[in-house]
Design an enzyme around this catalytic site. Structure first.
Site, PDB file in Angstrom:
ATOM      1  N   ASP A  37       0.861  -1.178   0.000  1.00  0.00           N
ATOM      2  CA  ASP A  37       0.000   0.000   0.000  1.00  0.00           C
ATOM      3  C   ASP A  37       0.902   1.235   0.000  1.00  0.00           C
ATOM      4  O   ASP A  37       1.821   1.352   0.819  1.00  0.00           O
ATOM      5  CB  ASP A  37      -0.871  -0.018   1.252  1.00  0.00           C
ATOM      6  CG  ASP A  37      -1.906   1.101   1.294  1.00  0.00           C
ATOM      7  OD1 ASP A  37      -1.649   2.174   0.722  1.00  0.00           O
ATOM      8  OD2 ASP A  37      -2.951   0.905   1.909  1.00  0.00           O
ATOM      9  N   TYR A 127      -7.713  16.611  -8.379  1.00  0.00           N
ATOM     10  CA  TYR A 127      -6.856  15.618  -9.033  1.00  0.00           C
ATOM     11  C   TYR A 127      -5.617  16.286  -9.619  1.00  0.00           C
ATOM     12  O   TYR A 127      -4.482  15.871  -9.362  1.00  0.00           O
ATOM     13  CB  TYR A 127      -7.651  14.902 -10.129  1.00  0.00           C
ATOM     14  CG  TYR A 127      -6.800  14.114 -11.099  1.00  0.00           C
ATOM     15  CD1 TYR A 127      -6.117  12.967 -10.676  1.00  0.00           C
ATOM     16  CD2 TYR A 127      -6.674  14.501 -12.427  1.00  0.00           C
ATOM     17  CE1 TYR A 127      -5.335  12.246 -11.556  1.00  0.00           C
ATOM     18  CE2 TYR A 127      -5.894  13.783 -13.311  1.00  0.00           C
ATOM     19  CZ  TYR A 127      -5.235  12.655 -12.874  1.00  0.00           C
ATOM     20  OH  TYR A 127      -4.447  11.942 -13.751  1.00  0.00           O
ATOM     21  N   ARG A 189     -10.483  17.260 -28.515  1.00  0.00           N
ATOM     22  CA  ARG A 189      -9.486  16.838 -27.546  1.00  0.00           C
ATOM     23  C   ARG A 189      -8.626  15.721 -28.150  1.00  0.00           C
ATOM     24  O   ARG A 189      -9.022  15.064 -29.107  1.00  0.00           O
ATOM     25  CB  ARG A 189     -10.156  16.301 -26.262  1.00  0.00           C
ATOM     26  CG  ARG A 189     -10.938  17.330 -25.478  1.00  0.00           C
ATOM     27  CD  ARG A 189     -10.032  18.336 -24.817  1.00  0.00           C
ATOM     28  NE  ARG A 189     -10.782  19.278 -23.978  1.00  0.00           N
ATOM     29  CZ  ARG A 189     -11.266  20.437 -24.389  1.00  0.00           C
ATOM     30  NH1 ARG A 189     -11.094  20.811 -25.656  1.00  0.00           N
ATOM     31  NH2 ARG A 189     -11.907  21.246 -23.560  1.00  0.00           N
TER      32      ARG A 189
END
Length: 287
Positions: A37, A127, A189
Site C-alpha cells: 500500500d 486531481y 481533444r
C-alpha cells in the site's frame, strides 16, 4: 534475467499498468509490480529494498477526476508518491531512472489551445492539484536519481474502465444502445492510444537522463462528434446523441491538444495507432 533490466511498476494491475507490463516484457525487461500500500511507508521501504530496482515507473494514483473523496486523492497521489520516493532514496544503488506519471490537467484552462511544457501550471481540480504537488515534491529527490515527469493528455484503449468517456461511448454501441447522452459535441481533444503511451514510457525510461516535464501527446485533436461518426461506421449502427446540459462545462476551451515537440526531440517516436485503430480495438474486444 539480468538485474540491469529490473523495473518496479506501481499501479501494475491498472489499465495503463497492464499494457506497460506487456510492452516492457516483450522488450526483455523483468517487471515487478509494487504490492505494498502506498500509504504504508514501512512496507514500501521493505519491498523497495528487497527488489532493488534499476528503473521505476510510478503509475499508481487516484486517476478519476470526478472522485469525490478529496482526502483519498491527496493521500494517494501526494503522500503515497512521497513514500515511494523516500524509499527509493534509501537504496545503496539508486535506480537509473524514475518516471512519475502526472497529467496534462496541471495546465488547467489557461486559454491556450496548444499546450507546451513552458506554460505555468494552473490546475483547477483536486486531481490536477495533487499531481502538481507530486511534481514539486519530487524535486526534493532529484539529487538521488534521475526523475522524469510525464504529463499525458487523454488516452484510451482496450481494457479502459467504462466510467471514462470513450469506453462509455464504445460500450453504448456494444450493448446495442441507439441513443446516448453526452456533453458538448463540438469540443476537440486528444484521444491517444495507451499502447503508444506505453512505448513512449519505455523509451524515456531506457534513456536514463532526466528530461524534466514531458508532454505525452500527439497534437492530434478530434471532436466527440467525429468519434461518434467513426463508431457508427465501425458498428454499423446510427447512434442518436442528445446533449445533456449537465455534462456541458462553462468556458470550455473548444480545441485543446498538446505540443509534442519536446517529446519528439526526446524520443523520436511518432504514434503508431490512429483513433480508428484504437476504437476498432476497443469495440472488437468488448463486443
Amino acid at each position: 534475467m539480468d538485474d540491469r533490466f529490473k523495473v518496479l511498476i506501481t499501479g501494475a494491475e491498472g489499465f495503463t499498468g497492464r499494457h506497460l507490463l506487456k510492452e516492457l516484457t516483450e522488450h526483455g525487461y523483468e517487471c515487478i509490480g509494487l504490492k505494498s500500500d502506498l500509504l504504508d511507508k514501512d512496507a514500501i521501504l521493505s519491498e523497495v529494498v528487497t527488489v532493488c530496482p534499476n528503473y521505476v515507473i510510478h503509475l499508481a494514483s487516484i486517476s478519476f477526476t470526478a472522485e469525490e473523496d478529496t482526502n483519498k486523492i491527496y493521500n494517494v497521489n501526494v503522500v503515497g508518491s512521497m513514500n515511494l520516493l523516500e524509499a527509493l532514496s534509501k537504496l545503496k544503488e539508486p535506480p537509473e531512472n524514475v518516471i512519475l506519471a502526472s497529467t496534462a490537467a496541471v495546465y488547467g484552462v489557461a486559454g491556450k489551445s496548444f499546450q507546451d511544457e513552458e506554460m505555468a501550471p494552473a490546475p483547477v481540480s483536486h486531481y490536477a492539484c495533487s499531481k502538481l504537488c507530486m511534481e514539486h515534491l519530487a524535486k526534493n529527490y532529484a539529487n538521488f536519481f534521475p526523475i522524469t515527469i510525464v504529463r499525458p493528455f487523454n488516452y484510451t484503449g482496450p481494457g479502459h474502465g467504462e466510467k471514462f468517456l470513450i469506453p462509455k461511448i464504445v460500450k453504448a454501441y456494444k450493448t446495442g444502445q441507439t441513443q446516448i447522452e453526452l456533453g458538448n459535441l463540438d469540443v476537440f481533444r486528444e484521444f491517444n492510444d495507451v499502447r503508444d503511451v506505453c512505448t513512449i514510457y519505455r523509451i524515456i525510461m531506457s534513456s536514463s537522463p532526466a528530461f524534466g516535464a514531458v508532454n505525452i501527446c500527439t497534437g492530434r485533436s478530434i471532436s466527440l462528434l467525429k468519434i461518434i461518426e467513426i463508431m457508427d461506421v465501425i458498428s454499423g449502427v446510427k447512434m442518436i446523441v442528445k446533449v445533456n446540459p449537465l455534462f456541458v462545462r462553462d468556458n470550455e476551451i473548444k480545441n485543446l491538444s498538446g505540443n509534442p515537440s519536446k517529446l519528439q526531440g526526446v524520443t523520436g517516436y511518432k504514434a503508431v495507432y490512429s483513433i480508428e485503430d484504437t476504437l476498432r480495438s476497443m469495440y472488437s474486444q468488448t463486443k
